[in-house]
Scaffold this motif. Sequence first.
Motif, PDB file in Angstrom:
ATOM      1  N   ILE A 111      87.580   3.796  47.044  1.00  0.00           N
ATOM      2  CA  ILE A 111      86.570   4.582  46.343  1.00  0.00           C
ATOM      3  C   ILE A 111      86.122   3.872  45.071  1.00  0.00           C
ATOM      4  CG2 ILE A 111      86.161   6.743  45.099  1.00  0.00           C
ATOM      5  CD1 ILE A 111      87.947   8.145  47.117  1.00  0.00           C
ATOM      6  N   THR A 112      87.087   3.280  44.337  1.00  0.00           N
ATOM      7  CA  THR A 112      86.743   2.543  43.119  1.00  0.00           C
ATOM      8  C   THR A 112      85.832   1.365  43.445  1.00  0.00           C
ATOM      9  OG1 THR A 112      88.853   3.141  42.090  1.00  0.00           O
ATOM     10  CG2 THR A 112      87.667   1.277  41.144  1.00  0.00           C
TER      11      THR A 112
ATOM     12  N   TRP B  29      83.880   1.080  46.046  1.00  0.00           N
ATOM     13  CA  TRP B  29      82.581   1.598  46.483  1.00  0.00           C
ATOM     14  C   TRP B  29      81.702   1.991  45.303  1.00  0.00           C
ATOM     15  CZ3 TRP B  29      80.592   6.692  46.099  1.00  0.00           C
ATOM     16  CH2 TRP B  29      79.396   6.896  46.785  1.00  0.00           C
ATOM     17  N   VAL B  30      82.300   2.665  44.316  1.00  0.00           N
ATOM     18  CA  VAL B  30      81.536   3.080  43.137  1.00  0.00           C
ATOM     19  C   VAL B  30      81.065   1.864  42.347  1.00  0.00           C
ATOM     20  CG1 VAL B  30      81.681   4.272  40.927  1.00  0.00           C
ATOM     21  CG2 VAL B  30      82.665   5.320  42.965  1.00  0.00           C
ATOM     22  N   LEU B  31      81.958   0.885  42.160  1.00  0.00           N
ATOM     23  CA  LEU B  31      81.583  -0.326  41.437  1.00  0.00           C
ATOM     24  C   LEU B  31      80.472  -1.083  42.166  1.00  0.00           C
ATOM     25  CD1 LEU B  31      85.045  -1.701  40.250  1.00  0.00           C
ATOM     26  CD2 LEU B  31      83.261  -0.657  38.845  1.00  0.00           C
ATOM     27  N   ASN B  32      80.569  -1.150  43.493  1.00  0.00           N
ATOM     28  CA  ASN B  32      79.532  -1.821  44.277  1.00  0.00           C
ATOM     29  C   ASN B  32      78.192  -1.106  44.134  1.00  0.00           C
ATOM     30  OD1 ASN B  32      78.630  -3.732  46.511  1.00  0.00           O
ATOM     31  ND2 ASN B  32      78.266  -1.762  47.487  1.00  0.00           N
ATOM     32  N   LEU B  33      78.234   0.234  44.123  1.00  0.00           N
ATOM     33  CA  LEU B  33      77.003   1.012  43.962  1.00  0.00           C
ATOM     34  C   LEU B  33      76.382   0.756  42.598  1.00  0.00           C
ATOM     35  CD1 LEU B  33      75.094   3.193  45.059  1.00  0.00           C
ATOM     36  CD2 LEU B  33      76.605   4.911  44.073  1.00  0.00           C
ATOM     37  N   ILE B  34      77.207   0.742  41.548  1.00  0.00           N
ATOM     38  CA  ILE B  34      76.699   0.524  40.191  1.00  0.00           C
ATOM     39  C   ILE B  34      76.124  -0.877  40.047  1.00  0.00           C
ATOM     40  CG2 ILE B  34      77.367   0.330  37.760  1.00  0.00           C
ATOM     41  CD1 ILE B  34      79.445   2.516  38.271  1.00  0.00           C
TER      42      ILE B  34
ATOM     43  N   ASN C 261      80.448  15.849  42.516  1.00  0.00           N
ATOM     44  CA  ASN C 261      79.368  15.120  41.854  1.00  0.00           C
ATOM     45  C   ASN C 261      78.903  15.897  40.627  1.00  0.00           C
ATOM     46  OD1 ASN C 261      77.174  13.591  41.118  1.00  0.00           O
ATOM     47  ND2 ASN C 261      75.845  14.356  42.754  1.00  0.00           N
TER      48      ASN C 261
ATOM     49  N   THR D 216      76.864  15.132  38.333  1.00  0.00           N
ATOM     50  CA  THR D 216      75.509  14.871  37.850  1.00  0.00           C
ATOM     51  C   THR D 216      74.524  15.954  38.290  1.00  0.00           C
ATOM     52  OG1 THR D 216      75.024  13.491  39.790  1.00  0.00           O
ATOM     53  CG2 THR D 216      75.894  12.390  37.826  1.00  0.00           C
TER      54      THR D 216
ATOM     55  N   VAL E 228      85.713  16.261  38.896  1.00  0.00           N
ATOM     56  CA  VAL E 228      85.457  15.287  39.958  1.00  0.00           C
ATOM     57  C   VAL E 228      86.578  15.290  40.993  1.00  0.00           C
ATOM     58  CG1 VAL E 228      85.253  12.819  40.458  1.00  0.00           C
ATOM     59  CG2 VAL E 228      84.013  13.804  38.527  1.00  0.00           C
TER      60      VAL E 228
END
Length: 210
Positions: A17-18, A20-25, A158, A160, A187
């Motif tokens: 998950i970490t 994936w989030v870093l890749n998205l950012i 989420n 946001t 979260v």
Amino acid sequence: MRKYFLTGLLVLVPLAITAWVLNLIISTLDQSLLFVPAAWQPRVLLGADIPGVGAVLTLAIVFLTGVLANNLVGNYVMRLGERLIKRVPVVSSLYGSVKQVSDTLFSSSGNAFRQAVLIPYPHADSYTVAFLTGVPGGDVTNHLVGDYVSVYVPTTPNPTSGFFLMMERSRVRELDMSVDAALKYIVSMGVVAPASVPAPAATPLDAPAK
């Protein structure tokens, strides 16, 4: 067998998950390369795309913009640009609204998301963590009888997206919990609970300073 499988999940799921989030950012920030001339693109200069170059460029632009905005000449240019934008129909309304929200959220003098609170939601017999965002304003205050505060209720997992509510101050309870801890709590869907603290006397949210 089952024990080893679950242990593997506990190790790999947070890492996945970490990542994936870093890749998205990073992928999102890399979009800044679209504004760079083709001759200066990494694929031309280095022969291959390098993930993260656009992210570094984005962070550099943000930093330099902050430096310029705090400079006398740069501040003048920024204010001149804002005046020009405000002369463009539709764009002026959109820019003004977004700027007002960003100033409230990111300004060191703003009060948004400075306090985690506990409120009854979605009904009187259940509670959720929310964030104090201010007090109602405009014509809204003419239709509210009593002392009200504005709160933002984030959704899980989420944060946001969520709901903006105006509630009686007496129904809103301050939490001895940092904003970061509250966000982790939300979260994680309540799995990552903040450390316990001694229970103070139950009192409603303090009245705003005059």
